[in-house]
Design an enzyme around this catalytic site. Structure first.
Site, PDB file in Angstrom:
ATOM      1  N   GLY A  15      11.464   5.923  38.728  1.00 16.78           N
ATOM      2  CA  GLY A  15      12.647   6.083  37.885  1.00 16.78           C
ATOM      3  C   GLY A  15      12.659   5.312  36.586  1.00 16.78           C
ATOM      4  N   PRO A  44      12.142   0.623  24.255  1.00 23.83           N
ATOM      5  CA  PRO A  44      13.568   0.266  24.138  1.00 23.83           C
ATOM      6  C   PRO A  44      14.532   1.131  24.949  1.00 23.83           C
ATOM      7  CG  PRO A  44      12.517   0.256  21.987  1.00 23.83           C
ATOM      8  CD  PRO A  44      11.501   0.797  22.950  1.00 23.83           C
ATOM      9  N   LYS A  89       7.804  -9.232  29.983  1.00 24.18           N
ATOM     10  CA  LYS A  89       8.068  -9.755  31.328  1.00 24.18           C
ATOM     11  C   LYS A  89       8.892  -8.696  32.058  1.00 24.18           C
ATOM     12  CE  LYS A  89      10.016 -13.760  29.915  1.00 24.18           C
ATOM     13  NZ  LYS A  89      10.503 -15.190  29.949  1.00 24.18           N
ATOM     14  N   GLY A  90       8.954  -8.813  33.375  1.00 25.50           N
ATOM     15  CA  GLY A  90       9.626  -7.781  34.172  1.00 25.50           C
ATOM     16  C   GLY A  90      11.115  -7.704  33.883  1.00 25.50           C
ATOM     17  N   GLN A 144      17.022   0.612  32.254  1.00 26.53           N
ATOM     18  CA  GLN A 144      16.821  -0.335  33.361  1.00 26.53           C
ATOM     19  C   GLN A 144      17.967  -1.337  33.428  1.00 26.53           C
ATOM     20  OE1 GLN A 144      14.078  -1.064  35.892  1.00 26.53           O
ATOM     21  NE2 GLN A 144      14.625   1.046  35.550  1.00 26.53           N
ATOM     22  N   GLY A 152      13.206  -4.875  35.741  1.00 30.17           N
ATOM     23  CA  GLY A 152      13.933  -4.100  36.756  1.00 30.17           C
ATOM     24  C   GLY A 152      14.777  -4.955  37.686  1.00 30.17           C
ATOM     25  N   GLU A 153      14.252  -6.077  38.136  1.00 28.98           N
ATOM     26  CA  GLU A 153      14.995  -6.899  39.110  1.00 28.98           C
ATOM     27  C   GLU A 153      16.087  -7.728  38.425  1.00 28.98           C
ATOM     28  OE1 GLU A 153      13.676  -6.014  42.035  1.00 28.98           O
ATOM     29  OE2 GLU A 153      11.733  -5.358  41.270  1.00 28.98           O
ATOM     30  N   GLY A 198      14.094   5.031  44.067  1.00 33.43           N
ATOM     31  CA  GLY A 198      13.521   4.334  45.220  1.00 33.43           C
ATOM     32  C   GLY A 198      14.231   3.030  45.496  1.00 33.43           C
ATOM     33  N   PHE A 199      14.323   2.194  44.479  1.00 33.50           N
ATOM     34  CA  PHE A 199      14.940   0.859  44.594  1.00 33.50           C
ATOM     35  C   PHE A 199      14.256  -0.004  45.652  1.00 33.50           C
ATOM     36  CE2 PHE A 199      18.482   3.963  43.783  1.00 33.50           C
ATOM     37  CZ  PHE A 199      18.469   3.805  42.420  1.00 33.50           C
TER      38      PHE A 199
HETATM   39 MO1  MOS Z   1      11.416  -3.110  44.021  1.00 38.67          MO
HETATM   40  S1  MOS Z   1      12.693  -3.925  45.415  1.00 38.67           S
HETATM   41  O1  MOS Z   1      10.118  -4.173  44.044  1.00 38.67           O
HETATM   42  O2  MOS Z   1      11.116  -1.530  44.433  1.00 38.67           O
END
Ligand code: MOS
Length: 741
Positions: free
Chosen positions: A470, A634, A703-704, A640, A706-707, A242-243
């Site tokens: 994903g 992990p 903590k997050g 990611q 992905g970004e 998705g992204f």
């Molecule tokens: Mo992300 S840009 O929050 O799917």
């Protein structure tokens, strides 16, 4: 330097629980259901950028074999949620601002103007080619850069910021001032956006939809068709990437729901690859200007960050382009501004890292430029201006291990061993360069509800209405529940992807593990407490014990003081004649998180090879270091981190969705001409995690991730290209023509 990887060994982590289903084709994606009497919809798109439809030729299509219906603004049924006045509001009207088939207005090239429905896909495709529109054209603009002066602050302006003195860099002993341009990017996940809509009667609909949020899609459909929650079911069991493109419900999805209602049969609609460029958002083309000033020994005295991004003519889209500049460095004088310019394109949307990735490209490039001007190691300049506390909000960070990230990454890439002189390193015919950059993103947490069922067979089932675009949601939640509950992963089933399940968050903003994980963690805690209570009958070894007095492992509860005293979970349930324990837990951020600034941090190091004759840039090595708190899963975290780098390689070197401004139309809306990184573009990526828990974000201390996996990466590449060649490229992507130009 210690080995931070010590307990984040991806090989030791849990494999994807749905991996086998995915690679064998057994996983069913949204377009892979085949309800009875299924029909197929194909969207016809506008071929002008702005104006009005004056005539729509649909007769040929309607007469083509197998065609059931052609729907457009001329014959679409009234959509109850559209009923907010004659003109589409300038303000976003909730989640569905472009009202598909509402009137004859064209806002962008590629706008859905008709839906052709047939009994087979092939017949629908053919018939769609027969639909022709005549338009009156109006003047339009799809070029941000030529119209920068017309940009204005968004209505909800959270970006105009001043600390100390504005434009202080102009009076600094050493300063840089430069403009940075980021090309428009499209998400283009592997799976095309698709939906199947199935109505039962007039007021009940089920959809299989590619979405990052089953509950948010449900809400959109409820709002648009004025339906009750119980009458809208959204199912999204597997999502092929998705992204960010699947964060909202787009007009084509609403078109499918309208179409299925009209033909009174299930309808399947899948976008084509070229429609993925115009119908599901994009990362907006963004212009930025950074000014940074410092004393001659490298103490920052002023940062000014100005940005202008695109939005559509009918909706205001904003993102955090200048956010990072406010707090990333200890600097007494900072001013930022962020403006948007409506262009005649569809509305952009968040794309991985979103605005922060855009902003970090400019800020971290400018920091590098300043370092060279100061004749200082770019890493040293960053350390000299390290913000120990948040200078924007004047608060402590809940945790910040950015310094550790710099150290670990420098170690791994061999930063100190490079020759810092620009253009000094070679490998045969190639110039060699090293670059570094940093990134940050808010450590968010939302509310989440889960239902957990523990059977007398020792099987734990947890469910929540989330989806997995994903990152491996079911895997990380299984791993978390396994560790928390002391149950083998094989005894745990995490179910998701259905709006009928307990309410979960949309998968976005790097918050899923924090939000959902907290609920899973707390549900396991509550189950353990129940088990202890059940086992605490008088005379039992567990009587009167507090929860801290027992531990759970291998499906058994044992006394902490005497591990020989134990009982299996299944025995506890059987002895109490309970076929299962069931509970529902809602978890949300508590007071403990207040009073802190919460951010994840990342550092990217790259080593590039630049060919001076061809201008080709190759990423030779990449080291991604993340302070994402405690790592919950992990292997999924590792994926990611390296996936973010792959996205970053595209952003830095290849991805650019190009509009021909004469027509407002994409010229490279396919995978042959729009280059996403392929295996040959991607080097060995090393991912390092600091893996220290944050005491305040959530019970796991995570903590997050992905970004931040992407944020900053492009600047590291640009900085490495400069180190290799002495050429500063301020316009992404860094293509060979720019190197040679
Ligand atoms: Mo992300 S840009 O929050 O799917």
């Amino acid at each position: 330097m210690g080995n931070f990887m010590a307990d984040v060994d991806p090989k030791a982590g849990l494999d994807r629980v749905d991996g086998k289903l995915k690679v064998t084709g057994a996983a069913k994606f949204s377009a892979e259901y085949t309800p009875d009497k299924l029909t197929y919809g194909i969207v016809v798109a506008s071929t002008i950028a702005k104006g009005k439809i004056v005539a729509l030729e649909t007769k040929k299509a309607e007469g083509a074999p197998g065609v059931i219906k052609v729907i457009s603004h001329l014959n679409a049924p009234e959509v109850p949620g559209y009923n907010t006045g004659k003109e589409p509001a300038k303000e976003p009207t909730g989640d569905q601002p472009l009202r598909v088939f509402y009137d004859n207005k064209i806002y962008f090239n590629g706008q859905p103007i008709a839906l052709v429905i047939a009994d087979t896909l092939e017949r629908a495709v053919y018939a769609a080619s027969l639909v022709k529109a005549r338009y009156t054209k109006e003047p339009f603009n799809t070029n941000l850069e030529k119209n920068l002066a017309k940009a204005a602050a968004p209505k909800q302006d959270r970006a105009t910021y001043l600390r100390g003195e504005a434009f202080a860099y102009k009076n600094a002993p050493v300063s840089v001032e430069a403009q940075y341009v980021l090309a428009r990017e499209v998400h283009n996940p592997m799976e095309l956006h698709s939906i199947i809509a199935i109505w039962e009667g007039e007021d009940k609909v089920t959809v299989y939809e590619k979405t990052q949020g089953v509950k948010s899609t449900q809400q959109s459909i409820m709002d648009t068709f004025k339906l009750e929650e119980k009458n809208v079911q959204v199912i999204s069991k597997f999502v092929g990437g998705g992204f960010g493109s699947a964060l909202r419900t787009w007009p084509h999805s609403i078109a499918a729901v309208i179409g299925a209602k009209v033909v009174k049969r299930p309808l399947k609609l899948m976008l084509s690859r070229d429609q993925m460029f115009t119908m599901v958002g994009y990362r907006p083309y963004t212009w930025q200007k950074i000014g940074i000033g410092a004393t001659s020994d490298g103490k920052l005295t002023g940062i000014t960050h100005e940005a202008v991004g695109e939005t559509s003519s009918y909706e205001e889209f904003t993102e955090g382009v200048v956010n990072m500049s406010k707090f990333m460095y200890a600097c007494p004088n900072v001013n930022t501004s962020y403006k948007i310019l409506p262009v005649d394109l569809s509305t952009p949307t968040w794309m991985r890292g979103p605005g922060e990735a855009t902003g970090s490209w400019a800020l971290e490039s400018a920091i590098d430029e300043l370092a060279y001007k100061l004749n200082m190691d770019p890493l040293e300049l960053r350390l000299r201006n390290y913000a120990e506390t948040d200078p924007e909000r004047n608060l402590p960070f809940s945790s910040k291990y950015l310094k550790e990230c710099y150290e670990a990454g420098a170690d791994k890439i061999g930063w100190k061993k490079r020759n810092p002189a620009v253009g000094s390193m070679n490998d045969g015919a190639w110039k060699v360069g090293y670059g570094v950059s940093s990134g940050t993103f808010g450590a968010y947490r939302d509310k989440a509800t889960v239902t957990a069922k523990l059977s007398d067979q020792g099987i734990l089932t947890i469910e929540c209405a989330v989806s997995d675009s994903g990152p491996g949601t079911a895997t990380s939640m299984t791993e978390l529940a396994s560790k928390t509950m002391g149950l083998a992963p094989g005894k745990i089933e995490f179910q998701l992807g259905d709006s009928k399940m307990p309410e979960g968050p949309t998968q976005g903003g790097s918050a899923t593990t924090s939000s959902l994980g907290s609920a899973v963690y707390e549900a396991c805690g509550a189950l353990k407490l129940k088990l202890l209570t059940l086992a605490s009958k008088e005379g039992s070894a567990f009587a009167g014990l507090p929860p801290e007095g027992v531990s759970f492992s291998n499906g058994e509860m044992s006394l902490l003081s005497d591990s020989n005293k134990k009982i299996s979970i299944t025995d506890i349930l059987k002895q109490n004649n309970l076929p299962q324990l069931e509970l529902t837990i809602t978890s949300e951020p508590g007071k403990s998180s207040q009073g802190f600034s919460m951010y994840s941090f990342s550092v990217h190091f790259v080593e590039v090879r630049v060919h001076p004759l061809t201008g080709v840039v190759r990423i030779h090595r990449a080291v991604a270091v993340s302070d994402a708190g405690k790592i919950v899963s992990p292997k999924a975290a590792h994926s990611q981190a390296i996936g973010g780098v792959v996205g970053g390689i595209g952003m830095a070197l290849t991805e650019e969705a190009i509009i021909d401004d004469r027509y407002g139309r994409y010229v490279n809306n396919n995978f042959a001409d729009y280059h996403v990184p392929v295996n040959a573009d991607v080097p060995n990526i090393e991912a390092i995690f600091i893996n220290k828990p944050d005491p305040y974000t959530n019970p796991m201390g995570s903590k997050g991730l992905g970004e931040i996996a992407l944020i900053g990466f492009a600047a590291a590449v640009g900085n490495a290209v400069y180190h290799a060649t002495g050429k500063r490229i301020r316009e992404l992507p860094i293509t060979p023509d720019k190197i040679l130009g």
